[in-house]
Design a protein around this motif. Structure first.
Motif, PDB file in Angstrom:
ATOM      1  N   UNK A   1      -2.340 117.265  38.956  1.00 32.59           N
ATOM      2  CA  UNK A   1      -2.265 116.294  40.044  1.00 32.59           C
ATOM      3  C   UNK A   1      -3.576 115.526  40.191  1.00 32.59           C
ATOM      4  N   UNK A   2      -3.455 114.194  40.178  1.00 29.46           N
ATOM      5  CA  UNK A   2      -4.604 113.320  40.402  1.00 29.46           C
ATOM      6  C   UNK A   2      -5.586 113.235  39.261  1.00 29.46           C
TER       7      UNK A   2
ATOM      8  N   UNK B   1       0.237 111.726  39.457  1.00 33.56           N
ATOM      9  CA  UNK B   1      -0.696 111.664  38.334  1.00 33.56           C
ATOM     10  C   UNK B   1      -1.965 110.852  38.608  1.00 33.56           C
ATOM     11  N   UNK B   2      -1.910 109.859  39.475  1.00 30.00           N
ATOM     12  CA  UNK B   2      -3.002 108.895  39.630  1.00 30.00           C
ATOM     13  C   UNK B   2      -4.287 109.492  40.207  1.00 30.00           C
ATOM     14  N   UNK B   3      -5.413 109.101  39.597  1.00 34.15           N
ATOM     15  CA  UNK B   3      -6.721 109.505  40.122  1.00 34.15           C
ATOM     16  C   UNK B   3      -6.947 108.956  41.527  1.00 34.15           C
ATOM     17  N   UNK B   4      -6.213 107.900  41.886  1.00 29.04           N
ATOM     18  CA  UNK B   4      -6.322 107.345  43.241  1.00 29.04           C
ATOM     19  C   UNK B   4      -5.803 108.329  44.292  1.00 29.04           C
TER      20      UNK B   4
ATOM     21  N   UNK C   1       6.514 108.493  43.470  1.00 26.96           N
ATOM     22  CA  UNK C   1       6.213 109.923  43.395  1.00 26.96           C
ATOM     23  C   UNK C   1       5.407 110.228  42.135  1.00 26.96           C
ATOM     24  N   UNK C   2       5.848 109.691  40.987  1.00 21.74           N
ATOM     25  CA  UNK C   2       5.128 109.911  39.731  1.00 21.74           C
ATOM     26  C   UNK C   2       3.706 109.363  39.806  1.00 21.74           C
ATOM     27  N   UNK C   3       3.585 108.136  40.311  1.00 23.26           N
ATOM     28  CA  UNK C   3       2.263 107.516  40.427  1.00 23.26           C
ATOM     29  C   UNK C   3       1.346 108.376  41.293  1.00 23.26           C
TER      30      UNK C   3
END
Length: 110
Positions: A87-88, A61-64, A56-58
């Motif tokens: 987000x992202x 936050x992740x640009x992916x 969930x955290x990944x």
């Protein structure tokens, strides 16, 4: 439509896209972000959702996962504009040891 219980699913997007039953734990994102800790240890017993929470955290936050607001709409984290803008937006390195199943580790003594 009745929600399914996704037993064994450890990826946040699979839970959300599969319309599986999910207890909203996105408040953890806000709590963790606002704590500004240099390091965080998440220690819980087996089968307590550590891998799912890390997923969930990944995915938050992740640009992916930029532009994947569909994963978070309707959850508590999405209620605040400040967090919707986060987000992202970060490069994320994610390592999981969830699938490593060894009973012992052979040690070499010199």
């Amino acid at each position: 439509m009745t929600e399914k219980i996704g037993i064994g699913i450890q990826e946040f997007d699979e839970i959300r896209e599969g319309k599986c039953f999910y207890i909203d734990k996105t408040y953890f994102i806000r709590e963790w972000w606002e704590s500004k800790d240099k390091a965080t240890l998440i220690a819980r017993p087996r089968r307590f959702g550590k891998t799912l929470n890390m997923s969930m955290l990944k995915q938050f936050f992740s640009v992916d996962y930029e532009g994947r607001e569909d994963l978070f709409e309707g959850l508590s984290i999405w209620e605040e504009k400040e967090y919707r803008q986060l987000q992202g937006t970060y490069p994320v390195i994610s390592l999981s040891f969830a699938n490593i199943k060894e009973k012992n580790f052979p040690m070499k003594l010199n």
